[in-house]
Design a protein around this motif. Sequence first.
Motif, PDB file in Angstrom:
ATOM      1  N   PRO A  41       0.722  -1.380   0.038  1.00  0.00           N
ATOM      2  CA  PRO A  41      -0.107   0.102  -0.096  1.00  0.00           C
ATOM      3  C   PRO A  41       0.789   1.189  -0.015  1.00  0.00           C
ATOM      4  O   PRO A  41       1.746   1.435   0.948  1.00  0.00           O
ATOM      5  CB  PRO A  41      -0.849  -0.017   1.407  1.00  0.00           C
ATOM      6  N   GLY A  42       0.527   2.162  -0.982  1.00  0.00           N
ATOM      7  CA  GLY A  42       1.267   3.423  -0.970  1.00  0.00           C
ATOM      8  C   GLY A  42       2.644   3.420  -1.691  1.00  0.00           C
ATOM      9  O   GLY A  42       3.222   4.339  -1.517  1.00  0.00           O
ATOM     10  N   LYS A  43       2.936   2.273  -2.162  1.00  0.00           N
ATOM     11  CA  LYS A  43       4.342   2.212  -2.764  1.00  0.00           C
ATOM     12  C   LYS A  43       4.042   1.541  -4.351  1.00  0.00           C
ATOM     13  O   LYS A  43       2.884   1.170  -4.734  1.00  0.00           O
ATOM     14  CB  LYS A  43       5.244   1.131  -2.128  1.00  0.00           C
ATOM     15  N   ASP A  44       5.009   1.775  -5.098  1.00  0.00           N
ATOM     16  CA  ASP A  44       4.956   1.507  -6.441  1.00  0.00           C
ATOM     17  C   ASP A  44       5.355  -0.194  -6.620  1.00  0.00           C
ATOM     18  O   ASP A  44       5.909  -0.645  -5.594  1.00  0.00           O
ATOM     19  CB  ASP A  44       6.202   2.101  -7.225  1.00  0.00           C
ATOM     20  N   ARG A  45       5.025  -0.486  -7.647  1.00  0.00           N
ATOM     21  CA  ARG A  45       5.008  -2.037  -7.939  1.00  0.00           C
ATOM     22  C   ARG A  45       6.629  -2.180  -8.205  1.00  0.00           C
ATOM     23  O   ARG A  45       7.126  -1.307  -9.005  1.00  0.00           O
ATOM     24  CB  ARG A  45       4.221  -2.596  -8.862  1.00  0.00           C
ATOM     25  N   GLU A  46       7.157  -3.195  -7.486  1.00  0.00           N
ATOM     26  CA  GLU A  46       8.630  -3.376  -7.636  1.00  0.00           C
ATOM     27  C   GLU A  46       8.768  -4.953  -8.165  1.00  0.00           C
ATOM     28  O   GLU A  46       8.117  -5.849  -7.760  1.00  0.00           O
ATOM     29  CB  GLU A  46       9.560  -3.245  -6.534  1.00  0.00           C
ATOM     30  N   LEU A  47       9.941  -4.928  -8.950  1.00  0.00           N
ATOM     31  CA  LEU A  47      10.321  -6.467  -9.400  1.00  0.00           C
ATOM     32  C   LEU A  47      11.151  -6.884  -8.246  1.00  0.00           C
ATOM     33  O   LEU A  47      12.275  -6.066  -7.719  1.00  0.00           O
ATOM     34  CB  LEU A  47      11.200  -6.048 -10.710  1.00  0.00           C
ATOM     35  N   ILE A  48      10.803  -8.305  -7.971  1.00  0.00           N
ATOM     36  CA  ILE A  48      11.381  -8.737  -6.766  1.00  0.00           C
ATOM     37  C   ILE A  48      12.294 -10.043  -7.209  1.00  0.00           C
ATOM     38  O   ILE A  48      13.390 -10.396  -6.699  1.00  0.00           O
ATOM     39  CB  ILE A  48      10.713  -9.031  -5.406  1.00  0.00           C
TER      40      ILE A  48
END
Length: 125
Positions: A41-48
């Motif tokens: 929530p509140g963050k960008d989608r990130e590649l993990i």
Amino acid sequence: QVRLVESGGGSVQAGGSLKLSCVYSSVTDPHCGMGWYRQSPGKDRELISNIRTGRPPYYESSVRGRFSISRDNAKNTLFLQMNSLKIEDTAVYYCAIVARMFDCYDGSLDGQNIWGQGTEVTVSS
């Protein structure tokens, strides 16, 4: 049209494990591979994590050593084994056919990832 469907999310206590699965319709070997992303929530989608033919798997630093990506081509399934889960791993997790990442661009997809619908992971204390 390629379709990806994630499963395996849920609620787990910190220190526990979950294994996510992503079943995809038949797809040839994507240029930039396949990957797992997450969005809190509140963050960008990130590649993990990313898995690509001819390259070692990629892991974002916060999950390296705890998460493991794998792919069963015979079953058209992508996996993410998540161990030693932390509260900060809480997020919606998405699998994708990766079309753009820091060292790769797939022009056949116009640089646009193909996404699954996501599966929610909640880690509690």
